[in-house]
Design an enzyme around this catalytic site. Structure first.
Site, PDB file in Angstrom:
ATOM      1  N   ASP A 344       5.524   7.555 -34.436  1.00 22.83           N
ATOM      2  CA  ASP A 344       6.554   6.676 -33.912  1.00 22.83           C
ATOM      3  C   ASP A 344       7.878   6.962 -34.634  1.00 22.83           C
ATOM      4  O   ASP A 344       7.892   7.156 -35.849  1.00 22.83           O
ATOM      5  CB  ASP A 344       6.115   5.229 -34.161  1.00 22.83           C
ATOM      6  CG  ASP A 344       7.037   4.219 -33.518  1.00 22.83           C
ATOM      7  OD1 ASP A 344       7.112   4.214 -32.284  1.00 22.83           O
ATOM      8  OD2 ASP A 344       7.683   3.447 -34.258  1.00 22.83           O
ATOM      9  N   GLU A 373       8.135  10.974 -31.564  1.00 16.75           N
ATOM     10  CA  GLU A 373       9.426  10.663 -30.958  1.00 16.75           C
ATOM     11  C   GLU A 373      10.502  11.324 -31.807  1.00 16.75           C
ATOM     12  O   GLU A 373      10.711  10.927 -32.953  1.00 16.75           O
ATOM     13  CB  GLU A 373       9.655   9.150 -30.948  1.00 16.75           C
ATOM     14  CG  GLU A 373       8.717   8.389 -30.038  1.00 16.75           C
ATOM     15  CD  GLU A 373       9.053   6.899 -30.029  1.00 16.75           C
ATOM     16  OE1 GLU A 373       9.321   6.358 -28.942  1.00 16.75           O
ATOM     17  OE2 GLU A 373       9.063   6.274 -31.096  1.00 16.75           O
TER      18      GLU A 373
END
Ligand code: CA
Length: 662
Positions: A344, A373
């Site tokens: 993340d 990400e």
């Protein structure tokens, strides 16, 4: 590593006083695997890393909560910033917390940062025998072999979404064990649960955060509260609300392992979503209560910097934090047989840490992969050239990043509900879709200067890109299509969804879909459903009956990709050589050929044509004996839909035409 932060002195922050950042680099660090707890039937050793503590103690408890300490043990200063004590007793079955004395005060109790077993709400760590948590056959358990990440088909899912609705027919609704139940169906007899995953043909599930997170009260599960879980509390223990008994530490561990084993037995790998970039709490986090300030980045005034948008950001560039992240993923890979990790807000971490992560994982199992990400949710004190960003992914050879390029270009911009994309008729996005098709690698026919999100090829190989049109974040595909095509029928929107996913699944890179898109489920237009009730997030499995044709299309699309390596090239050179675009200036039309048995494909040439407009388009296909694989919203990966001799052909509105010749 140089981190330019904080001026001089000490700044007062809410609750804690944070020393200047430069001081942290002078802390001794400790990288042993014996941190915090080593337990055998004969002796128990506690070892906490806390370089600035004035004293450290451990409290022992008979239960996971609502009980008084039966013993308090003082730890002594040990090597490299650690504090240690050994008790020559069998403490199996007991619980413990640490407390650190700092600046003359005892900080709140904490289970530490390395609690591997915890009780209700993760407040106390537990001393258990891990060998008793292994399911039968665990020593032989192994995830699917994977030559390249591009061979994976990733299915992102949340435990509760997937099984909580009565229509799932699953007994252990919302639990890890839901994925161990076979033979489950919806009321009309279509497969649900793990059988549904097998039928769909995905190779990996990507489970939303499954470590112990903060927000769902494990003492009140009857409240049925919901959360995605991006609020980490204990990084190295499973979440209690997904277990059948949060008070019993062994339950969450054994049940998560049973889930992994069941998926592996079905040939499906397990990818865990990990959120090391921030913690749920600031001063009260386990990081802050063991080594105040150290694990976080700060602003010059001493306040927490916030690149996560969640109130703080961790400092992977500091040695003890970097080692922590590396050791934590190693632990999940070894103890739980996890096959991949999704980071993340990976852009909050530094490049060196991500390379250390992949190097350590590849040593355990070369098939383990990492993607993330490639962005942050706010500015960070870490300089941009050091961040594990999308634009820097070429410096991280074993890491892949999500392609926001193809996501926004195919379905419309994520932040504007009404905005349309290539697949829903908006012109001018052709070049950005092509960036996605070539997996963001350098390709002689792609003009990156016309790209919407990226202006240069960022991937060194297609194995560094995850292609998708929707995920748990933002409007999911069904809702996006409903809001951006208000005049259309659902049948027409499903047609657009098929085109959008056909672009994803035929593109170079790794395809990724969000749970339930294959049966056209929705989330009632809620774009940030992180704590929305089941009425928003739960999958209604009756849709599998109502939208059976959609499911069949996805199955065939996945089968096509898996059967044909031409869609799964692993080097930029191969893509540049074997993928040739046709010259066209027609809006919302892209046409290309995968030529000369690309990547060892049995088909010599594959012609792929996308028409995103709502009008049919005429194209010219070279003469030859072509098998029609996909046409007019239908697809057949095996026998095909028919044959053609090429020449002038029509591509039906909002659909893909895929042809193949041996
Ligand atoms: Ca929890």
């Amino acid at each position: 590593m140089a981190v330019t932060l904080a001026a001089t002195g000490v700044a007062a922050v809410t609750g804690q006083t944070i020393p200047m950042e430069k001081t942290y680099d002078s802390y001794p660090t400790y990288n042993g695997e014996d941190l915090e707890l080593t337990a055998t039937p004969r002796a128990t050793t506690f070892k906490l890393w806390s370089p600035v503590a004035e004293a450290v103690r451990v409290m022992l408890y008979p239960t996971d909560r609502n009980s008084a300490a039966t013993d308090t043990i003082a730890l002594s200063r040990g090597e490299s910033g650690t504090w240690q004590a050994t008790v020559d007793r069998n403490l199996m079955g007991q619980f413990y917390t640490f407390s650190v004395k700092w600046k003359g005060k005892w900080l709140k109790e904490t289970p530490g940062v390395w609690a591997k077993a915890v009780g209700t709400n993760g407040e106390r760590a537990a001393i258990i025998d891990f060998s008793k948590t292994n399911p039968e056959g665990w020593d032989k358990d192994r995830g699917p072999a994977l030559k390249h990440l591009t061979d994976a088909v990733i299915y992102e899912m949340h435990h509760r979404d997937f099984s909580i609705d009565p229509s799932s027919g699953i007994v252990h609704k919302g639990k890890f064990l839901a994925l161990t139940e076979d033979g489950t169906t919806n009321p009309t007899g279509e497969k649900t649960g793990i059988d549904h995953l097998k039928e769909l043909g995905v190779t990996h599930v990507h489970i939303l955060p499954s470590y112990d997170y903060n927000s769902v009260d494990e003492a009140n599960l009857q409240n049925n509260s919901y959360n995605w879980g991006y609020d980490p509390f204990n990084y190295n223990a499973p979440e209690g609300s997904y277990s059948t008994d949060p008070a019993r530490p062994e339950a969450r561990i054994a049940e998560m392992k049973e889930m992994v084993k069941a998926l592996h037995d079905a040939g499906i790998g397990v990818i865990m979503d990990v959120v090391y970039n921030h913690t749920a709490n600031n001063d009260d986090s386990n990081f802050s209560l063991t080594a105040p300030g150290y694990y976080y980045r700060h602003r010059p005034d001493g306040s927490y910097s916030d690149a996560s948008g969640c109130g703080n950001e961790t400092a992977s560039e500091r040695q003890q934090m970097r080692d922590y992240i590396v050791n934590s993923v190693k632990y999940w890979a070894k103890e739980y047989h996890i096959d991949g990790f999704r980071f993340d807000l990976m852009g909050i971490h530094d490049i060196e840490t991500m390379n250390a992560v992949t190097a350590a994982l590849k040593e355990i199992n070369p098939d383990i992969f990492v993607y993330g990400e490639g962005w942050t949710a706010g500015d960070s004190p870490l300089s941009a050239d050091l961040r594990a960003l999308k634009d820097n992914v070429a410096q991280m050879p074993d890491v892949a990043v999500f392609s926001d390029d193809i996501r926004d270009a195919v379905k419309g911009h994520y932040s504007d509900a009404a905005d349309r994309g290539f697949a829903t008729g908006k012109p001018g996005l052709e070049e950005t879709v092509k960036i996605g098709i070539v997996g963001a690698t350098a390709h002689p026919q792609v003009d990156y200067s016309k790209g919407n999100n990226s202006r240069a090829p960022y991937a060194a190989a297609p194995t560094q890109v995850i292609n998708y049109v929707s995920c748990h974040d933002d409007l999911m595909l069904t809702d996006k299509l409903r809001l951006s095509m208000p005049e259309a029928t659902d049948a027409e929107r499903m047609r657009a969804a098929r085109l959008a996913q056909t672009i994803i699944f035929t593109s170079q890179g790794t395809p990724f879909l969000w749970t339930g898109e294959e049966i056209f489920r929705d989330k009632k237009g809620v774009h940030n459903s992180y704590k929305s009730p089941d009425s928003i997030n739960a999958i209604d499995w009756n849709l599998k009956h109502a939208n059976a044709e959609q499911m069949e299309y996805y199955k065939q699309l996945i089968a096509l990709r898996k059967a044909h390596p031409a869609f799964r090239m692993s080097t930029a050179d191969d893509v540049a050589r074997h993928l040739v675009f046709d010259k066209t200036t027609v809006p919302n039309l892209i046409s290309y050929t995968l030529k000369d048995h690309a990547n060892g494909d049995t088909w010599r040439d594959i012609k792929v044509i996308f028409n995103g407009s709502d009008e049919p388009r005429e194209v010219t296909v070279p003469r030859g004996n072509w098998l029609i694989v996909a046409d007019d919203g239908k697809i057949d990966a095996n026998g095909g839909l028919g044959t053609t001799r090429g020449g002038k052909m029509t591509v039906a509105r909002r659909s893909a035409l895929i042809l193949a010749r041996p």
